[in-house]
Each structure stands twice: as structure tokens, then as C-alpha cells.
Design an enzyme around this catalytic site. Structure first.
Site, PDB file in Angstrom:
ATOM      1  N   LYS A 125       0.855  -1.068   0.122  1.00 11.87           N
ATOM      2  CA  LYS A 125       0.130   0.044   0.213  1.00 11.87           C
ATOM      3  C   LYS A 125       0.776   1.302   0.141  1.00 11.87           C
ATOM      4  O   LYS A 125       0.469   2.184  -0.623  1.00 11.87           O
ATOM      5  CB  LYS A 125      -1.012  -0.016   1.356  1.00 11.87           C
ATOM      6  CG  LYS A 125      -1.826  -1.093   1.104  1.00 11.87           C
ATOM      7  CD  LYS A 125      -3.355  -0.626   0.646  1.00 11.87           C
ATOM      8  CE  LYS A 125      -4.050  -1.852   0.087  1.00 11.87           C
ATOM      9  NZ  LYS A 125      -4.629  -2.757   1.138  1.00 11.87           N
ATOM     10  N   LYS A 162      -4.783 -13.117  -6.107  1.00  6.65           N
ATOM     11  CA  LYS A 162      -5.857 -13.568  -5.413  1.00  6.65           C
ATOM     12  C   LYS A 162      -6.925 -12.890  -5.987  1.00  6.65           C
ATOM     13  O   LYS A 162      -7.105 -11.669  -6.135  1.00  6.65           O
ATOM     14  CB  LYS A 162      -5.632 -13.378  -3.893  1.00  6.65           C
ATOM     15  CG  LYS A 162      -5.733 -12.270  -3.504  1.00  6.65           C
ATOM     16  CD  LYS A 162      -5.861 -12.061  -1.978  1.00  6.65           C
ATOM     17  CE  LYS A 162      -6.078 -10.640  -1.546  1.00  6.65           C
ATOM     18  NZ  LYS A 162      -6.922 -10.230  -0.657  1.00  6.65           N
ATOM     19  N   LYS A 199     -11.737  -7.490  -4.903  1.00  5.60           N
ATOM     20  CA  LYS A 199     -12.737  -6.868  -5.474  1.00  5.60           C
ATOM     21  C   LYS A 199     -12.006  -5.451  -6.190  1.00  5.60           C
ATOM     22  O   LYS A 199     -12.416  -5.112  -7.199  1.00  5.60           O
ATOM     23  CB  LYS A 199     -13.581  -5.985  -4.090  1.00  5.60           C
ATOM     24  CG  LYS A 199     -14.834  -6.370  -4.020  1.00  5.60           C
ATOM     25  CD  LYS A 199     -15.756  -5.545  -3.372  1.00  5.60           C
ATOM     26  CE  LYS A 199     -16.629  -4.798  -4.554  1.00  5.60           C
ATOM     27  NZ  LYS A 199     -17.567  -3.972  -3.935  1.00  5.60           N
TER      28      LYS A 199
HETATM   29  P1  TYM Z   1     -10.703  -8.930   4.188  1.00  4.20           P
HETATM   30  O1  TYM Z   1     -11.980  -7.899   4.433  1.00  4.20           O
HETATM   31  O2  TYM Z   1      -9.810  -8.425   3.100  1.00  4.20           O
HETATM   32  O3  TYM Z   1     -11.296 -10.285   3.741  1.00  4.20           O
HETATM   33  C1  TYM Z   1     -12.076 -10.996   4.591  1.00  4.20           C
HETATM   34  C2  TYM Z   1     -11.721 -12.513   4.743  1.00  4.20           C
HETATM   35  O4  TYM Z   1     -11.706 -13.100   3.333  1.00  4.20           O
HETATM   36  C3  TYM Z   1     -10.321 -13.786   3.288  1.00  4.20           C
HETATM   37  N1  TYM Z   1     -10.236 -13.633   1.575  1.00  4.20           N
HETATM   38  C4  TYM Z   1     -10.048 -14.685   0.875  1.00  4.20           C
HETATM   39  N2  TYM Z   1      -9.959 -15.924   1.029  1.00  4.20           N
HETATM   40  C5  TYM Z   1      -9.532 -16.781   0.138  1.00  4.20           C
HETATM   41  N3  TYM Z   1      -9.202 -16.370  -1.318  1.00  4.20           N
HETATM   42  C6  TYM Z   1      -9.467 -15.135  -1.245  1.00  4.20           C
HETATM   43  N4  TYM Z   1      -9.009 -14.637  -2.724  1.00  4.20           N
HETATM   44  C7  TYM Z   1      -9.742 -14.048  -0.314  1.00  4.20           C
HETATM   45  N5  TYM Z   1      -9.893 -12.879  -0.384  1.00  4.20           N
HETATM   46  C8  TYM Z   1     -10.237 -12.426   0.985  1.00  4.20           C
HETATM   47  C9  TYM Z   1      -9.659 -12.744   3.829  1.00  4.20           C
HETATM   48  O5  TYM Z   1      -8.453 -13.577   4.153  1.00  4.20           O
HETATM   49  C10 TYM Z   1     -10.234 -12.642   4.995  1.00  4.20           C
HETATM   50  O6  TYM Z   1     -10.217 -13.920   5.891  1.00  4.20           O
HETATM   51  N6  TYM Z   1      -7.786  -7.289   7.836  1.00  4.20           N
HETATM   52  C11 TYM Z   1      -8.980  -8.389   7.464  1.00  4.20           C
HETATM   53  C12 TYM Z   1     -10.035  -7.924   8.175  1.00  4.20           C
HETATM   54  C13 TYM Z   1     -10.124  -8.209   9.763  1.00  4.20           C
HETATM   55  C14 TYM Z   1      -9.929  -9.343  10.667  1.00  4.20           C
HETATM   56  C15 TYM Z   1      -9.783  -8.885  11.885  1.00  4.20           C
HETATM   57  C16 TYM Z   1      -9.966 -10.852  10.142  1.00  4.20           C
HETATM   58  C17 TYM Z   1      -9.851  -7.031  10.612  1.00  4.20           C
HETATM   59  N7  TYM Z   1      -9.887  -7.458  11.792  1.00  4.20           N
HETATM   60  C18 TYM Z   1      -9.551  -9.645  13.044  1.00  4.20           C
HETATM   61  C19 TYM Z   1      -9.677 -11.738  11.332  1.00  4.20           C
HETATM   62  C20 TYM Z   1      -9.601 -10.977  12.528  1.00  4.20           C
HETATM   63  C21 TYM Z   1      -9.175  -8.045   6.243  1.00  4.20           C
HETATM   64  O7  TYM Z   1      -9.153  -7.044   5.599  1.00  4.20           O
HETATM   65  O8  TYM Z   1     -10.106  -9.189   5.354  1.00  4.20           O
END
Ligand code: TYM
Length: 340
Positions: free
Chosen positions: A112, A205, A208
Site C-alpha cells: 500500500k 488472489k 474486489k
Molecule cells: P478482508 O476484508 O480483505 O477479507 C475477509 C476475509 O476473506 C478472506 N479472503 C480470501 N480468502 C480466500 N481467497 C481469497 N481470494 C480471499 N480474499 C479474501 C480474507 O483472508 C479474510 O479472512 N484484515 C482483514 C479483516 C479483519 C480481521 C480482523 C480478520 C480485521 N480485523 C480480525 C480476522 C480477525 C481483511 O482485510 O480481510
């Protein structure tokens, strides 16, 4: 008593099958054996440019996806991160035991920082500290996430170790922990679909940010799913050597949405060099549509009940606050921050 854990998703508006297969599906599978606390992490989402007028709908849509996918508010807690101010307060406490060098080396931050250059804000830098706060407030022992979150989880574990060793309880057993540690070290819980790749750029991966053609949203209607899959990158045809990333991704999706017979059938055709990707994509589309169909129906029905969604989120956030307040108090007590 069921062990607790927190996991969350940023309110991007539309959840895709990567989020579903990497995180939500595990949440639902674990619903009876663990008490899951599922956040819509809006404070994380504001660290990148966004339109304020869009945020309420993004949060609402994420809640719709959570419930439509099968999260049951009688078994789990659904919350909006900004409704539970203990998250940001705990993040501040944790930031005091987190060296800046630890957060600067987090891969997503480095990426980022490269993209946004001078627009990098403090929120992006301390993003993983807030994530650690989300996790420790509920003394999570596991955290079901996709593979991309592993560096954040590793950092959380380091922060936990740092806090525990600095503020170990003199009283030992007081909080039910033999060692006097306040927080358990959480383990990542990875599902079979922990890394789903983009349909159009299968080296990256599914996300969005790559545009609507690269992902299948949980709310996509059948014709859109068919069209997106029809355009998915594969390879130009059978040939020796390693399977291309796009083809590998389709086979992975098939292993998660289709029967074993279907997978074996197409794998055999692939091995023989007789595969027709249009057939494979059609079958995969059928299976994804029938798997996501009930979610889509429930989503549609729930979207007509905004009052119910609001109630679930408010009640969930209030329940979460009771737990969070207690953990925060314990942490402050350890730190010598309770005065009267
Ligand atoms: P985020 O919002 O990017 O994604 C949410 C969850 O979806 C999973 N994910 C995927 N899994 C498999 N293949 C993909 N292409 C894929 N894209 C997304 C992510 O690994 C995630 O589990 N920082 C985190 C949000 C967060 C969080 C937390 C998670 C904030 N606090 C505490 C766990 C615990 C995030 O941006 O996820």
C-alpha cells in the site's frame, strides 16, 4: 463453555466467493463448537480512500451477506467495529508494546505504501494493531481467515507475546491462565479455500480491487456467474508441462463446489488431453449456482427486513461490548491504569 474467537471482513459492499470459501464457510461450520464474534470492520475500511455516503450501504450489505450465508445470531455475535469503542481503545494499549519496525515490515502495508506513496496515513500503518485488538479483546484461540491474512496473524501473535511478557500477572491464576498471561496466542484456522485466485488474473488472489470480472459475488445472479466463468482464463489447450494457474484455480473451485465424481471426470479428461474448458465451466457454473442459490434467496428476503438487520447488529454490538469491556479492564489493570 464454547471457546470464543473473533474474525471479520471489511465492508466492501459485495462479498465474493474468496471471502466465502476462505472465511465465512469456516465460521458457519464452527458455529456450534465455538462462539464466533464476527465484525464488520468499518474502522479498517476507512484507512483507504472511500466515499462517506457509500459506507452505510456497504455495512448493511455485508451484514446481509453474513446472515444470508448462514450466520445465526442466536449462536454467534455480529457487530459493527465502530459500535464497540473498546476495539480502538485496546488498539492504543497494544500499540504501546508494538515496535514501529514490526508494522513497517507487514507485506500489505509495504504494498500500500508503494501504491499510495505520500498518501499513506497512520491508520494504514497501525491497521494490524487494530486487527490484533479485535482478536485479543475476545481472547480468541483461533482465527479463521484466508491465507492473505497470515502475516497479520503472525504479527498479532508477536504483539500478544510482547504484551504478555511485559504485563504478566503477579497473581497468576486470577484470570484462569496458569502462566499469568492475559491473552492466548491465536492460531490461524485455514479452510480448504484459503486462497482463491482471480478469474481474469489467476496469478493474483480474487479481490474486489481487480474489478467485477475477476470475482463471483455471493449476490451474483446465475447469468452473471455463467458469464464471468465463461471469461475465466484457462490455457490454450492441453499440452505437456504444469497446469496453468487459471486452470488450477478452476479445478480448485470445482473441488469446493462440485462432487468428487465431477472433479475426477474433468481431471481425467484433462490428463488425457481431451478437456473442453467450456464444458467444465458450464458444469462448474451449475454447481456454484446451486450452492449459492439458497444464499441469494435468503439475501433477497432479508434485504426487505432492514429493521431486523439493524436489531441484530445493535444487539450483537452491545453483547460484544460487555465482553470487550471486561478484557479491556483486565488489560488496564495489568498496565497500572486503574486508579480508583
Ligand atoms: P478482508 O476484508 O480483505 O477479507 C475477509 C476475509 O476473506 C478472506 N479472503 C480470501 N480468502 C480466500 N481467497 C481469497 N481470494 C480471499 N480474499 C479474501 C480474507 O483472508 C479474510 O479472512 N484484515 C482483514 C479483516 C479483519 C480481521 C480482523 C480478520 C480485521 N480485523 C480480525 C480476522 C480477525 C481483511 O482485510 O480481510
Amino acid at each position: 463453555m464454547r471457546q470464543r474467537y473473533f474474525s471479520g471482513i471489511q465492508p466492501t459492499g459485495e462479498l465474493h466467493i474468496g471471502n466465502y470459501l476462505g472465511a465465512i464457510k469456516s465460521w458457519i461450520e464452527l458455529q456450534d463448537s465455538f462462539e464466533g464474534i464476527f465484525g464488520i470492520v468499518d474502522y479498517h475500511a476507512i484507512t483507504e480512500p472511500y466515499k462517506p455516503e457509500d459506507m452505510p450501504k456497504r455495512v448493511f450489505d455485508t451484514a446481509l451477506d453474513y446472515l444470508a450465508a448462514g450466520l445465526d445470531p442466536n449462536k454467534s455475535i455480529l457487530l459493527i467495529q465502530s459500535f464497540v469503542p473498546e476495539h480502538t481503545e485496546m488498539a492504543w494499549l497494544l500499540s504501546s508494546v508494538t515496535p514501529v519496525s514490526w508494522v513497517e515490515r507487514v507485506p500489505t502495508y509495504k504494498e500500500k505504501a508503494r501504491q499510495l506513496k505520500t498518501q499513506v496515513n497512520m491508520g494504514l500503518l497501525s491497521y494490524p494493531v487494530l486487527m490484533a485488538a479485535d482478536i485479543v479483546l475476545y481472547k480468541s484461540t483461533i482465527v479463521p481467515v484466508g491465507e492473505d491474512q497470515l502475516p497479520h496473524l503472525e504479527l498479532t501473535r508477536e504483539i500478544v507475546r510482547s504484551f504478555n511478557s511485559k504485563y504478566r500477572s503477579k497473581y497468576g491464576y486470577k484470570y484462569g491462565s496458569k502462566s499469568g498471561d492475559i491473552f492466548p496466542e491465536p492460531q490461524a484456522y485455514l479452510a480448504g479455500g484459503s486462497r482463491i485466485m482471480s478469474l481474469t488474473e489467476p496469478m493474483k488472489k480474487m479481490s474486489k480491487s481487480l474489478g467485477a470480472h475477476n470475482y463471483i459475488a455471493l449476490a451474483d445472479p446465475p447469468d452473471v456467474i455463467r458469464k464471468k466463468l465463461a471469461k475465466a482464463v484457462t490455457d490454450i489447450g492441453p499440452g505437456g508441462g504444469e497446469m496453468s494457474p487459471g486452470t488450477k484455480n478452476l479445478f480448485q473451485l470445482m473441488s469446493l463446489f462440485s462432487s468428487k465424481e465431477t472433479c475426477d471426470h474433468f481431471k481425467q479428461l484433462y490428463d488425457e488431453g481431451n478437456i473442453r474448458y467450456s464444458d467444465m465451466k458450464q458444469k462448474l457454473a451449475d454447481d456454484i449456482i446451486s450452492d449459492l442459490g439458497p444464499i441469494r434467496d435468503r439475501r433477497l428476503a432479508l434485504s426487505l427486513r432492514p429493521e431486523y438487520i439493524r436489531k441484530v447488529l445493535i444487539e450483537g454490538s452491545n453483547r460484544a461490548r460487555e465482553i470487550a469491556r471486561q478484557t479491556l479492564h483486565e488489560a488496564k489493570e495489568r498496565m497500572g491504569l486503574t486508579y480508583f
